[in-house]
Every structure is written in C-alpha cells, then in structure tokens.
Design a protein around this motif. Sequence first.
Motif, mmCIF file in Angstrom:
data_model
loop_
_atom_site.group_PDB
_atom_site.id
_atom_site.type_symbol
_atom_site.label_atom_id
_atom_site.label_comp_id
_atom_site.label_asym_id
_atom_site.label_seq_id
_atom_site.Cartn_x
_atom_site.Cartn_y
_atom_site.Cartn_z
ATOM 1 N N SER A 164 -33.281 35.256 -47.990
ATOM 2 C CA SER A 164 -33.993 34.099 -48.634
ATOM 3 C C SER A 164 -32.952 33.121 -48.364
ATOM 4 O O SER A 164 -31.625 33.195 -48.344
ATOM 5 C CB SER A 164 -34.064 34.579 -50.100
ATOM 6 N N HIS A 165 -33.467 31.848 -48.420
ATOM 7 C CA HIS A 165 -32.401 30.638 -48.686
ATOM 8 C C HIS A 165 -33.063 29.693 -49.388
ATOM 9 O O HIS A 165 -34.558 29.674 -49.671
ATOM 10 C CB HIS A 165 -32.190 30.082 -47.398
ATOM 11 N N ALA B 104 -34.621 26.039 -50.471
ATOM 12 C CA ALA B 104 -35.227 24.797 -49.529
ATOM 13 C C ALA B 104 -35.641 23.645 -50.670
ATOM 14 O O ALA B 104 -35.870 23.925 -51.623
ATOM 15 C CB ALA B 104 -36.341 25.428 -48.815
ATOM 16 N N GLY B 105 -35.876 22.538 -49.881
ATOM 17 C CA GLY B 105 -36.560 21.686 -50.680
ATOM 18 C C GLY B 105 -35.532 21.042 -51.761
ATOM 19 O O GLY B 105 -36.022 20.934 -52.864
ATOM 20 N N ASN B 106 -34.054 21.049 -51.519
ATOM 21 C CA ASN B 106 -33.263 20.420 -52.528
ATOM 22 C C ASN B 106 -33.264 21.339 -53.646
ATOM 23 O O ASN B 106 -33.165 20.900 -54.899
ATOM 24 C CB ASN B 106 -33.571 19.146 -52.854
ATOM 25 N N GLU C 160 -37.144 30.245 -50.067
ATOM 26 C CA GLU C 160 -38.106 30.513 -49.005
ATOM 27 C C GLU C 160 -37.730 32.098 -48.970
ATOM 28 O O GLU C 160 -36.497 32.449 -48.838
ATOM 29 C CB GLU C 160 -38.028 29.558 -47.867
ATOM 30 N N HIS D 63 -37.496 25.074 -54.181
ATOM 31 C CA HIS D 63 -38.165 26.456 -54.089
ATOM 32 C C HIS D 63 -37.247 27.362 -53.205
ATOM 33 O O HIS D 63 -36.377 26.897 -52.453
ATOM 34 C CB HIS D 63 -39.453 26.133 -53.493
ATOM 35 N N LYS E 213 -43.164 31.207 -50.462
ATOM 36 C CA LYS E 213 -42.308 30.283 -51.271
ATOM 37 C C LYS E 213 -42.217 30.541 -52.677
ATOM 38 O O LYS E 213 -43.572 30.810 -53.293
ATOM 39 C CB LYS E 213 -42.738 28.906 -51.237
ATOM 40 N N THR F 225 -43.219 34.308 -44.320
ATOM 41 C CA THR F 225 -42.451 33.666 -45.476
ATOM 42 C C THR F 225 -43.307 33.263 -46.451
ATOM 43 O O THR F 225 -44.351 33.060 -46.464
ATOM 44 C CB THR F 225 -41.584 32.271 -44.722
#
Length: 569
Positions: A319-320, A322-324, A329, A327, A289, A287
């Motif tokens: 991909s999705h 992340a972290g509001n 992933e 970023h 970022k 993975t």
Amino acid sequence: DEEFDELCFEFGLELDEITSEKDIISKEKGEEKAKGASDVVLYKIDVPANRYDLLCLEGLVRGLQVFKERINLPRYEKIIPAEGEGQRLIITEQTARIRPHAVAAVLRNITFTKDRYDSFIDLQEKLHQNICRKRALVAIGTHDLDTISGPFTFTAKAPSEIKFKPLNQSKEYTASQIMDLYRTDSHLRHYLHLIENKPRYPVIYDSNGVVLSMPPIINGDHTKISLNTRNVFIECTGTDITKAKIVLDIIVTMFSEYCEKPFTVEAAEVVYPNGKTHIYPELAYRTEKVKPEYINKKVGISETPPSLAKLLTRMCLKSHVAGNGSHIEVEIPPTRADIIHACDIVEDAAIAYGYNNIQMVIPKTYTIANQLPLNKLAELLRLDLAAAGFTEALTFALCSQEDIADKLGMDISATNAVHIANPKTAEFQVARTTLLPGLLKTIAANRKMPLPLKLFEISDIVVKDPNTDVGARNYRHLCAIYYNKSPGFEIIHGLLDRVMQLLEVPPNEENGYTIKAAEGTAFFPGRCAEVFAKGQSIGKLGVVHPDVITKFELTMPCSALEINIEPFV
C-alpha cells in the motif's frame, strides 16, 4: 515457543498446541502403540478458513516474514512462452454436462526435497477439503511434465472406454473397475459419488493417449511426481471456474519459490469447445482505494495515512498513500482471494495494528437492555409452577413423526408440522407442534421415581405458516402433566385456576376465562375441556386417553393441560 505463540496471535492465527507424533498417538491409542513414533516437535496452527495462502509452510513463513518486515512481498510473474512452445489444454464439449471448467499452468525447473514434496501434496489435500468442497467444486491434478507430451485433451468418455494404471497401483483398470477398487478405500471412497452415476466420466489425455488423470478421483501412475521431477504440469478441473482459478493461483504462488527463477510461473493456454482461448494462471493484481478515516473509524484508532499504509503492507497488501493523503492505494496480490470488500482491508489493518492495542472506549449510544416481555412472563410462570409443586422439564424441540401424530391419535398431515429434509435419526424428523409428547417421554424415562409425578414445561412449539417470511411460526406453550394411580383431573384443573389467578384473569365469560366440554384425540372421551380466554381458544386440559398412555409405554392414568401463553403478554 512462547514467542512464536505470541507472534501467531499478533498475526491473527492461533497456535493450537505444541505436540509430537508420539504424543498424538499415545493420546489416541495408548502408550504401547506410540512406541517408535517420532519425537519431532509439531506445531498445530489454526488458520482462518479464508486464508488459503497460509495453508502450507511456504505461505505461512512468507506471510510471517513480511509481517515481521524481514522480507518484502515477492512479485509473482507469469512467463508466456514463445508461440507454439507453451502447453495447451483443449476442452471438448463432452465435459459440459459433468465438469465443464479447466485451468492449467507449469512450474519450470523446480527443485523438490522430501519436505517440499510432502508440503506440495499436503497443500493440495487441504485445498481439496476447504475451498474445493471435498473435490465437488474443483479437483487438482499435478503431473511430471517430462513423462508426457502436449497438447492435452480434457474430455468425458463412457466408463468402459477409459483404461489406465491408477496412482500407486501395479496394473491397468477400466474406470468401472477403478470405482469398485476404491469403494473400500478409506480416503478415496468419499469422492466416488461425484461422478459415479454419470453416463460419462471426465478424463485428461496427452497427445499420445496417455491418461493424466480421471478427475476428481485419481491421477494416472504414469505422470507420478517424484523428488527428481523438474517440471510440473498442474491442471484444475471443476464445476466452479472462479474457485478453480483461485486454487491454481494458490498452488503456483506457493511453490514457485522453488523454481530456478523464483516466483515465476509458465503460463498454459486453455482452448474452449467454442474455439476461444485463455491464458492461465491469471495471477491478477488489482488496486483498491480506501480512505484512511474509514479505516480509523471502523477500527477505533487514529493513525496517520503513512502508518496505515505500512500496517497494510505488513499484511501482504502492498500500500501507499495517494492524492495528498486523501486515500490509500492498496494492491491486492493473487494470493489474497479473500479480499472482496473494503472491510476485508480494514480487518487486516486492525490485525497489523494489534487487537490488544486498540483502546477500549464506552460506546457513544446509551441504552438499557430489557428482557423480552414473553420471556419475562415465562420466567415468572416457571417460578410459580415450581412453587405449586411441579418439576420443570426441558425436552427437545425436534421429535419423531409418531410422537406428535400416531401416538396422539392424529394424522401427521393434520398437525401442520415442519419437517426436517434429511433427518440424521428417526427421533428428530419434525419440529414439535405440542409439548405433551416430550413430557410423556420424560415420565417414561423416570418410571422408577416415586409417584405422583408432576411435570411442566414452558417452551416454543413450531407450526407451518405461509404468511411469514420463513414459512413457519413459533408459539410459547405451557404444558403440565400429573401422573399417579388416579387421573387427578382436579389437580390439573386447580393448576389452571392458579395460573389464571396469577395472570389476573377472572373466571367469567365476558373478560375472563371459561372451560367448555370438548373432544381431543389425545384425551379420554367426556374428560376433556377446551380453555377459552381473551375471546379465543388457548388450549385443552383433560385426562389422557389410555391408548396414548400405552403407546408412550406408561402404565398409570394421567391428566394434562396445554395452553398458549402468548395472549397474556
């Protein structure tokens, strides 16, 4: 066809041409030879060198289907067999000096058809030429597992000790005989040099002493794969372990779709000489970022994080956000060994977005381009030398050692020339240290032209210089030559005066230019002068020595001038 061409372009590929076997043969060998050849339409597709996963039909179709969002990217799985049931490949220490690395895997319950089989062989060939560097780094062997029994041993033996029946041959040969057999083979002779002069040749045996292959040359005939093969043992041996892992991953991910359980691979265990073991294929997912603003800034677009994640997923990079939304992933599958850095991910986002959809903008920095002063001076001089009745010549920057040394009466070591390591032809052995030979050769090629011949050239010469980072330095020289029934020294001298007049250098010693009698091996004794300007020697002019003229196959006298123009910039 147009739609497919468009799709290829959007995906970052190029549909080179649409043709058929018949067309190709008739283009190369004429209509007669093409009779009876296939009319089936062939697509020639250009694949970038970093995308090993697109080198076969399976991978290409899978990539395009994911890109069109018709299927989800498959998840590749390795199945580790129960203790004692899996295949083992044991590496002996004898291989260390010649081909130290090996990896292996098994494709279980695979179903081949004619097309799938051809594609399987074709992919190995493409990988051999590409990432395997013509089998120097990695060689691939694929075998029918049901014809052999493990564990397998990868060792190296003297050529006379290895004896087996090579692929598609009718009898057994020793390794030395195999080398002689394939010396005339148009396909295999290119690989012989990889092991030919080694005291031991690499070889893989099964537990009964059956030879699987002699990498990187040929497989054994015993383990030959056919359309009825159900279980395939794949081994990759090489000098570069990273490349071997990539090659194995590509082959098993591409063809595991034809296994009974699609996209599964049975792992094999490799035992190293020091007793350590490793399970292959690695099929590693990792993975990374990436910040959405980084992608947007680099590409010059303004997409939301979810839409960027969707673009990347279409490029086989699941991909999705992340972290509001701070970023994205990105999961790198084992098929994408070319993703090394964040910029590779950015490139894929740009391809999925569509290069043609990126808005063109005027750059924020405003600069005005200027010509390099040295080039500007050279251009101005060229115009005026032509106005003085001289014809410009452009000659090769490389020449033979004789041209710059023997023919000009010098020793090659005195010229300080840069040598080419393995020159293809005798004409291109060194970089020129003077422009004179090029012009003399030009005159020799134009002896039929009416006299007088007046030629000039303004180009770079190259000399060794240990003080520069590359070990050599270029100087821009001006060379002119006058070839006629009489030497015409006064014409060349007049040309020097004209050049100095244009450069606004007066004819005096303090701040101008002077000429002083000198000796030069290429010039006639007593008819040679050195030119001094700006307090330094910038070159010579004079009547060319009769020996030099003869060596360049000329028959008339000539005068020449060669000066360095860099001090005048």
